[in-house]
Design an enzyme around this catalytic site. Structure first.
Site, PDB file in Angstrom:
ATOM      1  N   HIS A  36     -30.592 -71.716  72.012  1.00 52.25           N
ATOM      2  CA  HIS A  36     -31.820 -71.384  72.728  1.00 52.25           C
ATOM      3  C   HIS A  36     -32.058 -72.347  73.893  1.00 52.25           C
ATOM      4  O   HIS A  36     -31.745 -73.529  73.796  1.00 52.25           O
ATOM      5  CB  HIS A  36     -33.017 -71.411  71.772  1.00 52.25           C
ATOM      6  CG  HIS A  36     -33.077 -70.204  70.903  1.00 52.25           C
ATOM      7  ND1 HIS A  36     -32.189 -69.992  69.863  1.00 52.25           N
ATOM      8  CD2 HIS A  36     -33.899 -69.137  70.912  1.00 52.25           C
ATOM      9  CE1 HIS A  36     -32.476 -68.844  69.281  1.00 52.25           C
ATOM     10  NE2 HIS A  36     -33.501 -68.304  69.900  1.00 52.25           N
ATOM     11  N   PRO A  37     -32.634 -71.832  74.964  1.00 54.75           N
ATOM     12  CA  PRO A  37     -32.925 -72.709  76.109  1.00 54.75           C
ATOM     13  C   PRO A  37     -34.169 -73.552  75.845  1.00 54.75           C
ATOM     14  O   PRO A  37     -35.041 -73.165  75.068  1.00 54.75           O
ATOM     15  CB  PRO A  37     -33.191 -71.722  77.245  1.00 54.75           C
ATOM     16  CG  PRO A  37     -33.768 -70.527  76.551  1.00 54.75           C
ATOM     17  CD  PRO A  37     -33.034 -70.446  75.226  1.00 54.75           C
ATOM     18  N   PHE A  93     -36.860 -77.317  71.242  1.00 47.53           N
ATOM     19  CA  PHE A  93     -38.156 -76.837  70.756  1.00 47.53           C
ATOM     20  C   PHE A  93     -38.218 -75.340  71.019  1.00 47.53           C
ATOM     21  O   PHE A  93     -38.171 -74.892  72.162  1.00 47.53           O
ATOM     22  CB  PHE A  93     -39.282 -77.572  71.495  1.00 47.53           C
ATOM     23  CG  PHE A  93     -40.653 -77.031  71.226  1.00 47.53           C
ATOM     24  CD1 PHE A  93     -41.137 -76.907  69.932  1.00 47.53           C
ATOM     25  CD2 PHE A  93     -41.477 -76.647  72.280  1.00 47.53           C
ATOM     26  CE1 PHE A  93     -42.415 -76.411  69.689  1.00 47.53           C
ATOM     27  CE2 PHE A  93     -42.753 -76.164  72.046  1.00 47.53           C
ATOM     28  CZ  PHE A  93     -43.218 -76.045  70.751  1.00 47.53           C
ATOM     29  N   SER A 119     -35.449 -64.414  77.952  1.00 48.43           N
ATOM     30  CA  SER A 119     -36.021 -65.762  77.988  1.00 48.43           C
ATOM     31  C   SER A 119     -36.746 -66.009  79.298  1.00 48.43           C
ATOM     32  O   SER A 119     -37.821 -66.614  79.325  1.00 48.43           O
ATOM     33  CB  SER A 119     -34.924 -66.815  77.797  1.00 48.43           C
ATOM     34  OG  SER A 119     -34.496 -66.841  76.464  1.00 48.43           O
ATOM     35  N   GLU A 142     -40.068 -64.202  79.095  1.00 47.76           N
ATOM     36  CA  GLU A 142     -40.973 -64.859  78.148  1.00 47.76           C
ATOM     37  C   GLU A 142     -41.520 -66.167  78.718  1.00 47.76           C
ATOM     38  O   GLU A 142     -42.723 -66.437  78.616  1.00 47.76           O
ATOM     39  CB  GLU A 142     -40.232 -65.101  76.824  1.00 47.76           C
ATOM     40  CG  GLU A 142     -39.925 -63.815  76.075  1.00 47.76           C
ATOM     41  CD  GLU A 142     -38.755 -63.915  75.104  1.00 47.76           C
ATOM     42  OE1 GLU A 142     -38.434 -62.888  74.489  1.00 47.76           O
ATOM     43  OE2 GLU A 142     -38.160 -65.001  74.963  1.00 47.76           O
ATOM     44  N   GLN A 143     -40.654 -66.976  79.333  1.00 47.02           N
ATOM     45  CA  GLN A 143     -41.119 -68.238  79.905  1.00 47.02           C
ATOM     46  C   GLN A 143     -41.950 -67.991  81.158  1.00 47.02           C
ATOM     47  O   GLN A 143     -42.921 -68.700  81.417  1.00 47.02           O
ATOM     48  CB  GLN A 143     -39.937 -69.172  80.195  1.00 47.02           C
ATOM     49  CG  GLN A 143     -39.309 -69.720  78.927  1.00 47.02           C
ATOM     50  CD  GLN A 143     -38.496 -70.970  79.152  1.00 47.02           C
ATOM     51  OE1 GLN A 143     -38.731 -71.743  80.071  1.00 47.02           O
ATOM     52  NE2 GLN A 143     -37.528 -71.200  78.272  1.00 47.02           N
TER      53      GLN A 143
END
Length: 193
Positions: free
Chosen positions: A75-76, A127, A92, A95-96
């Site tokens: 995951h990033p 995280f 991603s 989402e970010q």
């Protein structure tokens, strides 16, 4: 130019997919881990959308420790190197981007980089948080600070739960959740009166 995301697959069409098509369609719902969909295929047929999600979550939670850690490490980071390089998956990035993580001021970047570094040093993976469950970046940062107090076992479990929540959101965009059958809707209505 990125490939447009396919429209959600109708629930009824899911049962007609062969293994390769199932994995191609659902493999991306878990970040860089198509093996989850491949293993969940064996649990077919799925009685309903929730059963599909639960089967995929069981694969994640049932994997060995090394595979779970590899999944978490795939995951990033929030607003991390992949975000700056533009190499995150489209999911991603979306989402970010929703919480503004792709366009931060220098002070916020510093705060997130510090959180990311402390978290990775403490637990050995990034995280991970299901951003769709948060209304603000402040809420995400607060969750990160709180999770830094967890012991390793608790946090790994929590991180896997967050992966499953990310997966739930992505799965709902990949496959239209099933609607209750008319007989179950009638039964439900009867039980509520």
């Amino acid at each position: 130019m990125s490939t447009p995301k396919p429209a959600p697959l109708a629930w009824t069409a899911l049962a007609s997919l062969d293994e390769a098509a199932f994995c191609a369609r659902l493999g991306p719902v878990v970040e860089h881990s198509p093996w989850v969909a491949r293993q969940a295929w064996a649990a077919r047929p799925f009685a309903h959308w929730q059963a599909l999600h639960e089967a995929m979550a069981r694969v994640i939670h049932g994997a060995g420790e090394a595979r779970q850690l590899a999944l978490l490490r795939s995951h990033p980071e929030l607003a991390g190197q992949e975000a700056r390089a533009g190499t995150m998956t489209a999911d991603s990035q979306s989402e970010q981007g929703r919480l503004g993580l792709l366009a931060l001021d220098a002070t916020t970047v510093q705060r997130i980089e510090t959180l990311n570094r402390r978290y990775r040093e403490r637990f050995g993976f990034p995280f991970i948080v299901a951003l769709r469950l948060h209304d603000s970046l402040a809420s995400v940062l607060q969750a990160g600070e709180m999770r830094l107090t967890n012991d390793d076992r608790t946090e790994r479990h929590h991180a896997l739960q967050q992966v499953c929540e990310v997966m739930r959101g992505r799965l709902s965009q990949a496959v239209t959740p099933d609607l209750p059958s008319p007989s179950s809707a009638t039964t439900l209505a009867g039980n509520l009166s």
